[in-house]
Design an enzyme around this catalytic site. Structure first.
Site, PDB file in Angstrom:
ATOM      1  N   LYS A  52     -65.761  43.708  34.374  1.00  0.00           N
ATOM      2  CA  LYS A  52     -67.034  43.619  34.080  1.00  0.00           C
ATOM      3  C   LYS A  52     -68.228  43.837  35.196  1.00  0.00           C
ATOM      4  CE  LYS A  52     -65.874  40.587  30.078  1.00  0.00           C
ATOM      5  NZ  LYS A  52     -65.451  39.298  29.829  1.00  0.00           N
ATOM      6  N   GLN A  96     -66.223  32.982  30.717  1.00  0.00           N
ATOM      7  CA  GLN A  96     -65.072  33.650  30.493  1.00  0.00           C
ATOM      8  C   GLN A  96     -64.316  32.943  29.611  1.00  0.00           C
ATOM      9  OE1 GLN A  96     -64.359  37.124  31.181  1.00  0.00           O
ATOM     10  NE2 GLN A  96     -62.469  36.843  30.023  1.00  0.00           N
ATOM     11  N   ASP A 119     -72.610  37.815  25.369  1.00  0.00           N
ATOM     12  CA  ASP A 119     -71.435  38.018  24.556  1.00  0.00           C
ATOM     13  C   ASP A 119     -71.519  37.890  23.126  1.00  0.00           C
ATOM     14  OD1 ASP A 119     -69.092  38.538  26.052  1.00  0.00           O
ATOM     15  OD2 ASP A 119     -68.646  36.448  26.515  1.00  0.00           O
TER      16      ASP A 119
END
Lengths: 280, 280
Positions: A52, A96, A119
């Protein structure tokens, strides 16, 4: 012989456009910013986070990784999130997953400001997707929708089967397909006679997390097959949930693993970070 | 011959329990309160609101109907909602839909405090349902789940088909069935060959809003048939979406219209108002 859906190529093209878009935003004084919160030393998580970061840097998004020890308390993590909620330099915040067991994942996702939830996992964003007014969308199914449109795959009136019912892939995928007027079925570990059910599907999205689970017995002639799986075989090689060699001759379109869905997921994360920067 | 799912009887039993529960809460100094905001003079809405008021009164819930002219501005309506958000006497707030066209329904639903959203329509509540951590749940599908459990109808591994994809019935129904491990399909106006698809279903929930739409050609021998429809025929008689006389001999369980799903919807509204009172 199926047409290969080249996720890597599509992702590269989109990311090139984003590089130009980010440069234009910077001229207006806006630098899109993304912070990734990483707790602990999980090896797979480290790899995802690194990928990422690389993509963000290439595009010109300012990215930081905030690293925390495995032993951080839930309270401390929540106050870190609140700090980034307030920090105007970051338009996107990503925690995460998975988190250590002593931390309540649901509470953590709820703490992220919905606008900064790039997200798309916040209940408010899931609810907007549910209600048909999507805002931030979970990146993997969002990327798959971009594949359908890039390859002119029509969904209206098609029978779509989603195998897997996670909050981040299966369920949002079902809503996105439904919004495009597909007739959508969600199957899972408790589904009976899955091969027969799958064989009726025009569109098959497989997100079950079991290597080579879907064989040719699951696939109708001419079906579109999307493989979300990322599994390691005994030799440590990356393999999908679909037995590609067997299924490819039957399908009309198919995604490979790697270079299929994976690169699109990261790309949509970048898209939503830029989107958030433009909105804020 | 199918077993009749007697929604009226089940609703009456539940409401009797709620009467006792409310009396006990009052002894602790808590009177559950529900306010219904009604805009304009729509006849069907007036009837629905009256039925809700009657049920609340019978149970001992303090209920008020706030009536507004058809011409109320969106801003005024939002400020009324904010007033009730702040008013501790009301644990539940319900805005009767539909609203006049000049008012944005989505904005109005978003304005209700999620804890007071006893209809379960707020995106945050839809998102929690989506994520598998339900809080307030749309009352019609919630009531249907109570019917399944009251009649010991098992859902795990069953093929469930929901016909209709509204935010308040079809979609939440799909999530609730999925959470009970059914394999769930959502069909709608763009679905191809609906009778054949329906004929595969063990559980059939019909919420399409077309009188007598589902005939015996749609129904598998032994299927469970739930009829959410409330339509008027040419003689003005209330009829369901299912052609009851034809389908009843084939089904294993079936809900009538009236005295089926309808009474359960109101009952779950009362349940969630009491729940909200207990939480606040």
């Amino acid at each position: 012989m199926a047409t290969l859906i080249n996720g890597k190529e599509l992702a590269d093209n989109m990311q090139s456009d984003f590089t130009l878009e980010t440069a234009a935003l910077k001229k207006q004084g806006i630098t899109p910013g993304l912070v990734v919160l990483l707790v602990g030393e999980d090896k797979a998580s480290q790899t995802y986070v690194k990928n990422k970061e690389l993509a963000a840097t290439k595009i010109g998004i300012h990215s930081e990784v905030a690293r925390y020890s495995e032993t951080i308390s839930e309270e401390e993590l929540l106050s870190e999130i609140e700090k980034y909620n307030q920090d105007a330099a970051f338009h996107g915040i990503l925690v995460q997953l998975p988190l250590p067991k002593h931390i309540n994942e649901e509470k953590v996702l709820l703490a992220i400001k919905p606008e900064k939830d790039v997200d798309g996992f916040h209940p408010m964003n899931l609810g907007k997707l549910f209600a048909g007014v999507p805002d931030r969308i979970p990146c993997t199914p969002y990327g798959i929708m971009k594949m359908f449109s890039a390859y002119d795959i029509s969904l209206e009136g098609k029978n779509a089967l989603v195998i897997g019912r996670s909050n981040i892939v299966g369920k949002p995928m079902a809503h996105l397909l439904l919004a495009e007027n597909a007739t959508v079925t969600i199957a899972h570990s408790k589904t009976k006679d899955l091969p027969a059910l799958a064989k009726q599907a025009d569109i098959l999205v497989v997100a079950i997390g079991r290597g080579h689970f879907v064989t040719k017995e699951f696939v109708k002639e001419g079906a579109v097959v999307i493989d979300v799986g990322m599994n390691r075989d005994e030799q440590g090689k990356l393999i999908g949930d679909v037995k590609f060699d067997e299924v490819e001759p039957i399908a009309s379109y198919i995604t490979p693993v790697p270079r299929g869905v994976g690169p699109m997921t990261i790309t949509m994360l970048m898209a939503q970070t830029i989107e958030a920067a433009k909105e804020q």
